[in-house]
Design a protein around this motif. Structure first.
Motif, PDB file in Angstrom:
ATOM      1  N   ALA A 161      30.437   5.679 -57.061  1.00  0.00           N
ATOM      2  CA  ALA A 161      29.189   5.768 -56.810  1.00  0.00           C
ATOM      3  C   ALA A 161      28.331   6.111 -58.305  1.00  0.00           C
ATOM      4  O   ALA A 161      27.110   5.404 -58.438  1.00  0.00           O
ATOM      5  CB  ALA A 161      28.780   6.904 -55.886  1.00  0.00           C
ATOM      6  N   TYR A 162      29.065   6.696 -59.058  1.00  0.00           N
ATOM      7  CA  TYR A 162      28.184   7.032 -60.373  1.00  0.00           C
ATOM      8  C   TYR A 162      28.152   5.574 -61.253  1.00  0.00           C
ATOM      9  O   TYR A 162      26.966   5.292 -62.022  1.00  0.00           O
ATOM     10  CB  TYR A 162      29.071   7.855 -61.264  1.00  0.00           C
ATOM     11  N   SER A 170      40.976  10.174 -53.160  1.00  0.00           N
ATOM     12  CA  SER A 170      39.708   9.287 -52.471  1.00  0.00           C
ATOM     13  C   SER A 170      38.036   9.788 -53.023  1.00  0.00           C
ATOM     14  O   SER A 170      37.320   9.007 -53.423  1.00  0.00           O
ATOM     15  CB  SER A 170      40.033   8.864 -51.148  1.00  0.00           C
ATOM     16  N   ILE A 171      38.215  10.970 -52.686  1.00  0.00           N
ATOM     17  CA  ILE A 171      36.904  11.562 -53.170  1.00  0.00           C
ATOM     18  C   ILE A 171      36.568  11.210 -54.303  1.00  0.00           C
ATOM     19  O   ILE A 171      35.459  11.064 -55.090  1.00  0.00           O
ATOM     20  CB  ILE A 171      36.857  13.156 -52.694  1.00  0.00           C
ATOM     21  N   VAL A 172      37.503  11.723 -55.513  1.00  0.00           N
ATOM     22  CA  VAL A 172      37.201  11.496 -56.981  1.00  0.00           C
ATOM     23  C   VAL A 172      36.852   9.842 -57.137  1.00  0.00           C
ATOM     24  O   VAL A 172      36.028   9.796 -57.859  1.00  0.00           O
ATOM     25  CB  VAL A 172      38.415  11.876 -57.750  1.00  0.00           C
ATOM     26  N   ALA A 188      29.363   4.402 -51.245  1.00  0.00           N
ATOM     27  CA  ALA A 188      30.345   5.308 -52.004  1.00  0.00           C
ATOM     28  C   ALA A 188      29.977   6.512 -52.015  1.00  0.00           C
ATOM     29  O   ALA A 188      30.912   7.282 -51.645  1.00  0.00           O
ATOM     30  CB  ALA A 188      30.817   4.775 -53.389  1.00  0.00           C
ATOM     31  N   GLY A 189      28.716   7.068 -52.213  1.00  0.00           N
ATOM     32  CA  GLY A 189      28.439   8.537 -52.268  1.00  0.00           C
ATOM     33  C   GLY A 189      28.461   8.818 -50.727  1.00  0.00           C
ATOM     34  O   GLY A 189      28.877  10.142 -50.338  1.00  0.00           O
ATOM     35  N   CYS A 190      28.381   8.030 -49.784  1.00  0.00           N
ATOM     36  CA  CYS A 190      28.261   8.805 -48.212  1.00  0.00           C
ATOM     37  C   CYS A 190      29.932   8.875 -47.787  1.00  0.00           C
ATOM     38  O   CYS A 190      30.211   9.641 -47.329  1.00  0.00           O
ATOM     39  CB  CYS A 190      27.781   7.512 -47.369  1.00  0.00           C
ATOM     40  N   LEU A 191      30.645   7.938 -48.303  1.00  0.00           N
ATOM     41  CA  LEU A 191      32.225   8.044 -48.176  1.00  0.00           C
ATOM     42  C   LEU A 191      32.695   9.275 -48.794  1.00  0.00           C
ATOM     43  O   LEU A 191      33.436   9.924 -48.177  1.00  0.00           O
ATOM     44  CB  LEU A 191      32.872   6.667 -48.434  1.00  0.00           C
ATOM     45  N   ALA A 192      32.201   9.622 -50.044  1.00  0.00           N
ATOM     46  CA  ALA A 192      32.634  10.819 -50.632  1.00  0.00           C
ATOM     47  C   ALA A 192      32.320  11.982 -49.878  1.00  0.00           C
ATOM     48  O   ALA A 192      33.226  13.006 -49.870  1.00  0.00           O
ATOM     49  CB  ALA A 192      32.281  10.850 -52.100  1.00  0.00           C
ATOM     50  N   LEU A 193      30.950  12.114 -49.113  1.00  0.00           N
ATOM     51  CA  LEU A 193      30.671  13.247 -48.569  1.00  0.00           C
ATOM     52  C   LEU A 193      31.605  13.543 -47.307  1.00  0.00           C
ATOM     53  O   LEU A 193      31.887  14.315 -46.987  1.00  0.00           O
ATOM     54  CB  LEU A 193      29.067  13.020 -48.311  1.00  0.00           C
TER      55      LEU A 193
END
Length: 664
Positions: free
Chosen positions: A80-81, A72-74, A22-27
Motif C-alpha cells: 500500500a505504501y 502478510s500484514i507487513v 492492499a490497505g484494506c487487506l492489511a486492516l
C-alpha cells in the motif's frame, strides 16, 4: 499507467491501483490475526488441549498460520505504501511493486496449505478423534475456529478470483520481451506502448460480446454478431487507442481531470417562442419509448410487467397465443390513446441492418407514426460503434451541389433496410388514410435511424411531407450542410448534459487528446484524481502542475510526443465532424427569478423547472464531462423532461434561464 506486468503476464490494473485494496487487506488481516491470537491463547495455552497427544503439532500449525498472517500484514502495508507513491505516469517511483507482489504470492501459497489444515480441524466430523474435539473446545470456541478458518479461505479464494479477472482483457496475456516500449522525454514521467493490431482488437471485441451474451443468457441479444461485423469497430478502436498501454482506472482518472479543467457550460438564454414545438415533442415521445418493449416497461412498473408475463405464459399454456412481452407492452401504450392502434411491429435486431420498429396509426393526431427503438442489445451497440462517415446515395437525400452528403455508417445501413421494410406498408396505409401525415420518431440510436429514414422517405415521391422528431440523437449523424438542410422537417431534442448528442469520432478523438494531456499534467496520486469527481467544483491548481515548473514542461512535452505517436496511424475520416440533424431543442434548468436574485442556494428551497431553448448544433460539438451525462440520456428521464417542457408553467411565477447553466 501502464498495466502491471508480473512474470511476463500483463494485468488490467496499474501499479498505483493497489494502495486502497492492499490497505484494506492489511486492516482485515489485523482483525483476523487478533481473533486467531485470542483462540490460540485460550484453547491451546489455557486449556492445553487435554486428551490430545498431538497438541504440539497442532499448535505449530496455528502458530505458523499466525506468523504468515503477521507477515502478510507487513507485506500488504509495504504494498500500500509503495503503490501510493508518485503521480500517474511516475512508474519509476513504484518500481518495487512486482517484487512485493511476488512475496505476497509466496505467502499466499503457504497460507493456502495452512488454511486447508485449519479447515479440516474446524469442519471435521463429529466423531473425530479426541484431539480434534479438544482443539474445538466448547460451542463458542468451535464457532470461533470455524469463523477464523472460513474467513481465511474466503479471503484467499476472492484474492485469486480477482487476480484472474484482471488479466489483459484483449486476450494477449503474455507480454513477450521487446513487445513493450517506453516513451520518455525526461527523468520522471513515462508512457508505455504495446505492440497490438486490429486483429487482436477484433478478437477481444468478439470475446467480450460472447461472454456478455452467455452471462445474460441471451437476454440482450448478440446472437447475430459475427467476426466480420466487429471488424470495422476493431479498426476504429485500434486507431483510437493505438498501442497505448492504459488501464481502466487511468481513463476514469483522466475523465475526472478533464472535468476539473473544462469551463462552465454556456447555453443560450432565449426560450422557444413557439409552444407548439414542445407540445409536438410531448405528443410523440410515448411512441419513441413504447418500442423499447417490456424491458423498459419492467423498469417503470415491475409488478405490472410480472403480471403481463404470468398472463402471457398462461395463455401460451392454453394454446393459440403467439404474442410476446414486447408486443403486450407496445399495445398497452397504444391503448393509452382513444383512437390509436399498432399496424406493424418487428423486434428483430441485427448489426448495421435492423433495429426493432413499430408503425402506429393515431386518428386523433391524424398521423402515421413510425417508431424506431434505441440501443438495448449487443447488436445495437455494434451498430452504434460502426461510426465511420460514409457517403449517402444521391437518391437518398435532397439534391445538393455537393452530392448526397455523409452520414453515420451503421445507422445509414439500418435506415436503408428499414426503408425497404416499411415503405410498402406506409404506401398502403397512406392510400387508405387520406390526409394523414407520416412522422418518424426514435430515441438514441432509434433517433438517428429515424432522421435518416425520414430523409429517405422525403426523397421519394410518395411521402414528400414526412417529418421527424428525434429524442437524444447521436451527435455524429450527418454532415453539417445536410444537418442545416434537415431543419425544415427534423427536430432534435437534447436533455441537459446528455452524452450521446455530443459523441462522434471527431469529439471522441479530441476527448482522448484531452485525457492524455490531463493525465500527463496531473500532480497528485490517481486516487485523489478520481476522488476529485465527487467535488462539485474541483480546484485545477491543486490537481495540475504549474506550467512554468520543470515537471509541467516535461508533462507538456511527453503528452505532445505521445499524441504524435497516436496520430501517425489515424485516417482522415476520423477527423470529419458530423452534426445533430435539423433544429435542436435543448432542455435546460430554469429557476424562479426571485430565487436567483436572493441567491437561494439550498436545493430544498429552490423550485427549478425544465424549459426548452433553441441551441445551435455547434454547442454539442465537444464531449462534456458531467455527473448527469449518462442520467440525462436514460429513456425515462427524457420522457419526464419532454412532458415537463410541454406543461404550462405556473402563472404567478416568472422563470429565469441563466446565461450559464452548470449541471455538473
Amino acid at each position: 499507467m501502464p498495466g502491471l506486468v508480473l512474470k511476463n503476464r500483463r494485468f488490467a490494473l496499474g501499479s498505483d491501483d493497489l494502495a486502497f485494496p492492499a490497505g484494506c487487506l492489511a486492516l482485515l488481516r489485523v482483525c483476523w490475526t487478533s481473533c486467531l491470537c485470542a483462540y490460540i491463547a485460550h484453547v491451546i495455552v489455557v486449556k492445553k488441549g487435554k486428551g490430545c497427544g498431538m497438541m504440539s503439532g497442532v499448535a505449530g500449525v496455528f502458530l505458523t498460520l499466525l506468523g504468515l498472517g503477521v507477515s502478510s500484514i507487513v507485506a500488504n502495508a509495504f504494498l500500500a505504501y509503495h503503490s501510493s507513491r508518485g503521480v500517474i505516469l511516475a512508474r519509476v517511483a513504484r518500481a518495487r511493486i512486482p517484487e512485493i507482489l511476488l512475496a505476497c504470492c509466496g505467502l499466499g501459497a503457504c497460507e493456502a496449505v495452512a488454511t486447508g489444515v485449519a479447515m479440516w480441524l474446524a469442519w471435521a466430523p463429529r466423531n473425530a478423534s479426541p484431539c480434534t474435539r479438544a482443539i474445538r473446545g466448547d460451542d463458542w470456541e468451535r464457532v470461533m475456529l470455524r469463523a477464523i478458518a472460513t474467513t481465511q479461505a474466503c479471503g484467499l479464494t476472492s484474492t485469486v478470483a480477482v487476480a484472474l479477472m484482471v488479466f489483459d482483457p484483449r486476450g494477449s496475456r503474455k507480454v513477450a520481451r521487446g513487445s513493450r516500449s517506453l516513451l520518455r522525454v525526461g527523468d520522471h514521467l513515462e508512457v508505455a506502448f504495446l505492440k497490438t493490431s486490429a486483429s487482436e482488437w477484433a478478437a477481444g471485441c468478439a470475446a467480450w460480446c460472447s461472454c456478455f451474451r452467455r452471462a445474460t443468457c441471451g437476454l440482450f441479444g448478440g446472437k447475430t454478431i459475427t467476426d466480420s461485423s466487429v471488424d470495422d469497430v476493431a479498426s476504429l478502436l485500434a486507431m483510437f487507442m493505438g498501442s497505448l498501454d492504459v488501464v481502466a482506472t487511468d481513463v476514469i482518472a483522466g475523465l475526472a481531470l478533464v472535468r476539473a479543467r473544462q469551463p462552465s457550460a454556456a447555453t443560450p438564454n432565449t426560450p422557444v417562442d413557439d409552444d407548439s414545438i414542445a407540445t409536438d415533442a410531448a405528443a410523440h415521445v410515448d411512441f419513441a419509448m413504447a418500442v423499447y418493449g417490456w424491458k423498459l416497461a419492467a423498469y417503470a412498473s415491475p409488478f405490472k410487467a410480472l403480471k403481463d408475463a404470468a398472463m402471457l405464459f398462461a395463455r401460451r399454456a392454453r394454446g393459440g397465443c403467439c404474442d410476446t412481452l414486447d408486443s403486450i407492452a407496445l399495445r398497452r401504450v397504444a391503448a393509452c390513446g382513444a383512437r390509436r392502434r399498432v399496424i406493424f411491429e418487428t423486434f428483430r435486431a441485427e448489426p448495421n441492418r435492423r433495429v426493432p420498429v413499430a408503425v402506429f396509426v393515431d386518428d386523433d393526431l391524424r398521423e402515421i407514426v413510425v417508431a424506431c427503438r434505441g440501443t438495448l442489445s449487443l447488436d445495437d451497440c455494434v451498430t452504434d460503434a460502426t461510426a465511420r462517415p460514409v457517403e449517402i446515395p444521391a437518391t437518398f437525400s435532397p439534391r445538393r451541389s455537393a452530392g448526397g452528403g455523409f452520414a453515420h455508417a451503421g445507422m445509414l445501413g439500418v435506415a436503408i433496410e428499414l426503408l425497404k421494410l416499411v415503405s410498402t406498408r406506409l404506401s398502403s396505409e397512406a392510400s387508405r388514410l387520406i390526409g394523414y401525415e407520416i412522422v418518424v420518431v426514435g430515441h438514441s440510436l432509434g433517433a438517428g435511424v429515424a432522421a435518416l429514414l425520414a430523409l429517405a422517405l422525403r426523397s421519394s415521391s410518395d411521402f414528400p411531407s414526412t417529418r421527424c422528431v428525434a429524442f437524444s440523437p447521436p451527435g455524429a449523424l450527418v454532415d453539417q450542410e445536410l444537418a442545416l438542410a434537415m431543419r425544415s422537417f427534423c427536430t432534435s431534442v437534447v436533455v441537459g448534459d446528455d452524452l450521446v448528442p455530443r459523441l462522434g469520432l471527431k469529439s471522441l478523438f479530441d476527448l482522448r487528446d484531452r485525457v492524455i494531456e490531463a493525465v500527463a499534467d496531473c500532480r497528485v496520486h490517481k486516487r485523489f484524481a478520481i476522488a476529485s469527481s465527487l467535488d462539485a467544483s474541483p480546484d485545477p491548481r491543486v490537481l495540475f502542475h504549474d506550467p512554468a515548473s520543470d515537471l509541467g514542461a516535461e508533462a507538456a512535452r511527453l503528452s505532445a510526443a505521445c499524441l504524435a505517436c497516436l496520430r501517425e496511424n489515424e485516417s482522415r475520416e476520423v477527423h470529419q465532424r458530423l452534426a445533430l440533424p435539423g433544429r435542436v431543442l435543448h432542455v435546460v434548468v430554469a429557476v424562479l427569478e426571485e430565487e436567483e436574485e436572493e441567491e437561494v442556494r439550498w436545493w430544498w428551497r429552490r423550485r427549478p423547472r425544465l424549459v426548452a431553448v433553441e441551441a445551435p448544433a455547434t454547442l454539442f460539438s465537444d464531449v462534456r464531462i458531467s455527473r448527469r451525462m449518462f442520467k440525462d440520456h436514460m429513456p425515462w428521464n427524457v420522457l419526464a423532461a419532454v412532458r415537463q417542457i410541454a406543461a404550462p408553467p405556473p402563472s404567478r411565477h416568472r422563470f429565469l434561464i441563466p446565461g450559464v447553466v452548470a449541471t455538473v
